[in-house]
Design a protein around this motif. Structure first.
Motif, PDB file in Angstrom:
ATOM      1  N   LYS A 156      -0.781  -2.324  22.147  1.00 16.98           N
ATOM      2  CA  LYS A 156       0.019  -3.148  21.253  1.00 16.98           C
ATOM      3  C   LYS A 156       0.406  -2.320  20.024  1.00 16.98           C
ATOM      4  CE  LYS A 156      -0.312  -6.936  23.689  1.00 16.98           C
ATOM      5  NZ  LYS A 156       0.873  -7.518  24.370  1.00 16.98           N
ATOM      6  N   PRO A 157       1.677  -2.362  19.617  1.00 16.66           N
ATOM      7  CA  PRO A 157       2.134  -1.491  18.517  1.00 16.66           C
ATOM      8  C   PRO A 157       1.789  -2.050  17.142  1.00 16.66           C
ATOM      9  CG  PRO A 157       3.971  -2.756  19.373  1.00 16.66           C
ATOM     10  CD  PRO A 157       2.789  -3.088  20.259  1.00 16.66           C
ATOM     11  N   TYR A 158       0.502  -2.173  16.861  1.00 12.90           N
ATOM     12  CA  TYR A 158       0.069  -2.753  15.597  1.00 12.90           C
ATOM     13  C   TYR A 158       0.499  -1.910  14.401  1.00 12.90           C
ATOM     14  CZ  TYR A 158      -2.953  -5.664  18.545  1.00 12.90           C
ATOM     15  OH  TYR A 158      -3.428  -6.542  19.489  1.00 12.90           O
ATOM     16  N   PHE A 159       0.363  -0.596  14.515  1.00 15.48           N
ATOM     17  CA  PHE A 159       0.718   0.259  13.382  1.00 15.48           C
ATOM     18  C   PHE A 159       2.232   0.318  13.187  1.00 15.48           C
ATOM     19  CE2 PHE A 159      -3.624   1.913  13.774  1.00 15.48           C
ATOM     20  CZ  PHE A 159      -3.979   1.966  12.441  1.00 15.48           C
ATOM     21  N   ALA A 160       2.988   0.372  14.270  1.00 13.80           N
ATOM     22  CA  ALA A 160       4.444   0.418  14.138  1.00 13.80           C
ATOM     23  C   ALA A 160       4.952  -0.794  13.365  1.00 13.80           C
ATOM     24  CB  ALA A 160       5.100   0.484  15.519  1.00 13.80           C
ATOM     25  N   TYR A 161       4.486  -1.967  13.752  1.00 10.94           N
ATOM     26  CA  TYR A 161       4.914  -3.177  13.068  1.00 10.94           C
ATOM     27  C   TYR A 161       4.251  -3.308  11.703  1.00 10.94           C
ATOM     28  CZ  TYR A 161       6.759  -4.416  17.674  1.00 10.94           C
ATOM     29  OH  TYR A 161       7.444  -4.424  18.867  1.00 10.94           O
ATOM     30  N   PHE A 195       8.933  -2.338  -0.969  1.00  8.35           N
ATOM     31  CA  PHE A 195      10.269  -2.392  -1.567  1.00  8.35           C
ATOM     32  C   PHE A 195      10.509  -3.723  -2.272  1.00  8.35           C
ATOM     33  CE2 PHE A 195      14.835  -2.868  -1.898  1.00  8.35           C
ATOM     34  CZ  PHE A 195      15.138  -1.672  -2.524  1.00  8.35           C
ATOM     35  N   ILE A 196       9.931  -4.797  -1.768  1.00 10.12           N
ATOM     36  CA  ILE A 196      10.039  -6.077  -2.492  1.00 10.12           C
ATOM     37  C   ILE A 196       9.461  -5.919  -3.898  1.00 10.12           C
ATOM     38  CG2 ILE A 196       9.152  -8.433  -2.603  1.00 10.12           C
ATOM     39  CD1 ILE A 196       9.452  -8.570   0.436  1.00 10.12           C
ATOM     40  N   TYR A 197       8.321  -5.213  -3.990  1.00 10.13           N
ATOM     41  CA  TYR A 197       7.759  -4.938  -5.317  1.00 10.13           C
ATOM     42  C   TYR A 197       8.728  -4.085  -6.138  1.00 10.13           C
ATOM     43  CZ  TYR A 197       5.072  -2.707  -8.978  1.00 10.13           C
ATOM     44  OH  TYR A 197       4.658  -2.239 -10.197  1.00 10.13           O
ATOM     45  N   GLN A 198       9.298  -3.028  -5.528  1.00 10.22           N
ATOM     46  CA  GLN A 198      10.252  -2.195  -6.252  1.00 10.22           C
ATOM     47  C   GLN A 198      11.416  -3.028  -6.777  1.00 10.22           C
ATOM     48  OE1 GLN A 198      10.174   1.165  -2.911  1.00 10.22           O
ATOM     49  NE2 GLN A 198      11.388   1.832  -4.672  1.00 10.22           N
ATOM     50  N   ALA A 199      11.873  -3.981  -5.963  1.00 10.41           N
ATOM     51  CA  ALA A 199      13.039  -4.786  -6.334  1.00 10.41           C
ATOM     52  C   ALA A 199      12.753  -5.703  -7.518  1.00 10.41           C
ATOM     53  CB  ALA A 199      13.501  -5.609  -5.138  1.00 10.41           C
ATOM     54  N   ALA A 246       6.018  -3.803   7.952  1.00 11.06           N
ATOM     55  CA  ALA A 246       5.623  -4.794   6.955  1.00 11.06           C
ATOM     56  C   ALA A 246       5.267  -4.126   5.624  1.00 11.06           C
ATOM     57  CB  ALA A 246       4.434  -5.600   7.475  1.00 11.06           C
ATOM     58  N   LEU A 247       4.555  -2.999   5.682  1.00  6.61           N
ATOM     59  CA  LEU A 247       4.148  -2.313   4.462  1.00  6.61           C
ATOM     60  C   LEU A 247       5.356  -1.792   3.698  1.00  6.61           C
ATOM     61  CD1 LEU A 247       1.899  -1.245   2.658  1.00  6.61           C
ATOM     62  CD2 LEU A 247       1.760   0.778   4.143  1.00  6.61           C
ATOM     63  N   THR A 250       2.102  12.632  -3.268  1.00  9.74           N
ATOM     64  CA  THR A 250       3.458  12.110  -3.080  1.00  9.74           C
ATOM     65  C   THR A 250       4.048  12.496  -1.727  1.00  9.74           C
ATOM     66  OG1 THR A 250       4.491  14.022  -4.179  1.00  9.74           O
ATOM     67  CG2 THR A 250       3.896  12.122  -5.555  1.00  9.74           C
ATOM     68  N   LEU A 251       3.473  13.498  -1.066  1.00 12.44           N
ATOM     69  CA  LEU A 251       3.924  13.816   0.288  1.00 12.44           C
ATOM     70  C   LEU A 251       3.683  12.633   1.222  1.00 12.44           C
ATOM     71  CD1 LEU A 251       2.592  17.480   0.545  1.00 12.44           C
ATOM     72  CD2 LEU A 251       4.995  16.801   0.695  1.00 12.44           C
ATOM     73  N   LEU A 252       2.685  11.824   0.895  1.00 10.44           N
ATOM     74  CA  LEU A 252       2.395  10.626   1.678  1.00 10.44           C
ATOM     75  C   LEU A 252       3.077   9.389   1.092  1.00 10.44           C
ATOM     76  CD1 LEU A 252       0.866   9.086   3.898  1.00 10.44           C
ATOM     77  CD2 LEU A 252      -1.088   8.946   2.329  1.00 10.44           C
ATOM     78  N   THR A 253       2.896   9.170  -0.209  1.00 13.85           N
ATOM     79  CA  THR A 253       3.424   7.943  -0.811  1.00 13.85           C
ATOM     80  C   THR A 253       4.945   7.854  -0.723  1.00 13.85           C
ATOM     81  OG1 THR A 253       3.457   8.991  -3.010  1.00 13.85           O
ATOM     82  CG2 THR A 253       1.474   7.732  -2.394  1.00 13.85           C
ATOM     83  N   SER A 254       5.616   8.993  -0.751  1.00 15.68           N
ATOM     84  CA  SER A 254       7.083   8.979  -0.718  1.00 15.68           C
ATOM     85  C   SER A 254       7.625   8.386   0.574  1.00 15.68           C
ATOM     86  CB  SER A 254       7.640  10.397  -0.900  1.00 15.68           C
ATOM     87  OG  SER A 254       7.211  11.251   0.152  1.00 15.68           O
ATOM     88  N   THR A 255       6.836   8.460   1.650  1.00 16.43           N
ATOM     89  CA  THR A 255       7.315   7.959   2.938  1.00 16.43           C
ATOM     90  C   THR A 255       7.326   6.439   3.001  1.00 16.43           C
ATOM     91  OG1 THR A 255       5.121   8.005   3.976  1.00 16.43           O
ATOM     92  CG2 THR A 255       6.437  10.019   4.099  1.00 16.43           C
ATOM     93  N   PHE A 256       6.769   5.780   1.978  1.00 20.78           N
ATOM     94  CA  PHE A 256       6.734   4.319   1.973  1.00 20.78           C
ATOM     95  C   PHE A 256       7.630   3.723   0.880  1.00 20.78           C
ATOM     96  CE2 PHE A 256       2.805   5.653   4.027  1.00 20.78           C
ATOM     97  CZ  PHE A 256       2.804   4.848   5.158  1.00 20.78           C
TER      98      PHE A 256
END
Length: 228
Positions: free
Chosen positions: A15-20, A30-34, A24-25, A63-69
């Protein structure tokens, strides 16, 4: 212009739990950014986005990690999440949940390092899931080259083999990447796409050896994407 909406699906698998979950993450962040005003939005991006000059000087490796989200706009987010929905679940279904999560994050790291290499000294933050997604698409073209990518060309519903769609996509990214060399004005991080895709292709060959190629479910019984 071809607009993808779905693909053939792995008949059986994890089951693609991480993909989905990653979808969601990204949306929640981005909702927070908005909710931020313009100044706070920019400060957030400069704090958690990947800035080549800072990485080269041994700063803010996280930031190499955080930037991807992070994403720069709703359209940026929606485009990336559509591609996540189409391509990521098959890779996770075929290699497993934990291996997919590690692969996805390493793909984002490889994409970020490639971006830094070709944009030395840049002080412009790079954000977005597209580098990690490029790795997913690179693995996909190796594992599922004949999968049908379903979509619309103008008003016509058509199916395009994955190796055609993704091969043309990579050609476009490469052309744009070479054209952007020496351009310090910012814009799309083409080399993150290129680096991520190449990393994904290499991993795809390993995945074929380690996990094989599972059966794809085609036709009306398969899940095809959010609009199919």
């Amino acid at each position: 212009m071809f607009f993808p909406i779905g693909d053939d699906q792995v008949h059986q698998g994890h089951k693609p739990y991480f993909a989905y979950g990653f979808i969601a993450l990204n949306v929640l962040i981005f909702i927070y950014q908005a909710t931020l005003d313009a100044g706070s939005f920019n400060e957030f991006v400069y704090t958690y986005g990947c800035i080549p000059d800072e990485i080269e000087n041994g700063q803010d490796y996280y930031t190499l990690l955080t930037s991807t989200f992070l994403h720069g706009s709703w359209m940026h987010l929606i485009g990336n999440m559509l591609y996540m929905w189409i391509f990521a679940d098959n890779i996770e279904a075929s290699i497993g949940n934990a291996p997919f999560a590690v692969f996805y994050l390493l793909g984002g790291l490889a994409a970020g390092l490639c971006h830094i290499y070709f944009n030395p000294g840049s002080t412009i933050p790079a954000v977005g899931a597209s580098g990690a997604l490029s790795a997913v698409m690179g693995a996909y073209i190796v594992k599922f080259p004949k999968s049908n990518i379903k979509g619309y060309f103008v008003f016509f519903r058509v199916n395009v083999p994955a190796f055609v769609f993704l091969g043309f996509w990579f050609f476009q990214q490469s052309q744009s990447g070479y054209a952007s060399l020496g351009d310090t004005s910012g814009g799309i991080a083409w080399w993150a796409h290129i680096g991520g895709f190449v990393f994904g292709v290499l991993c795809g060959f390993l995945f074929r050896t380690w996990y094989g190629v599972p059966e794809l479910k085609v036709g009306s019984g398969g899940r095809k994407g959010p609009f199919a």
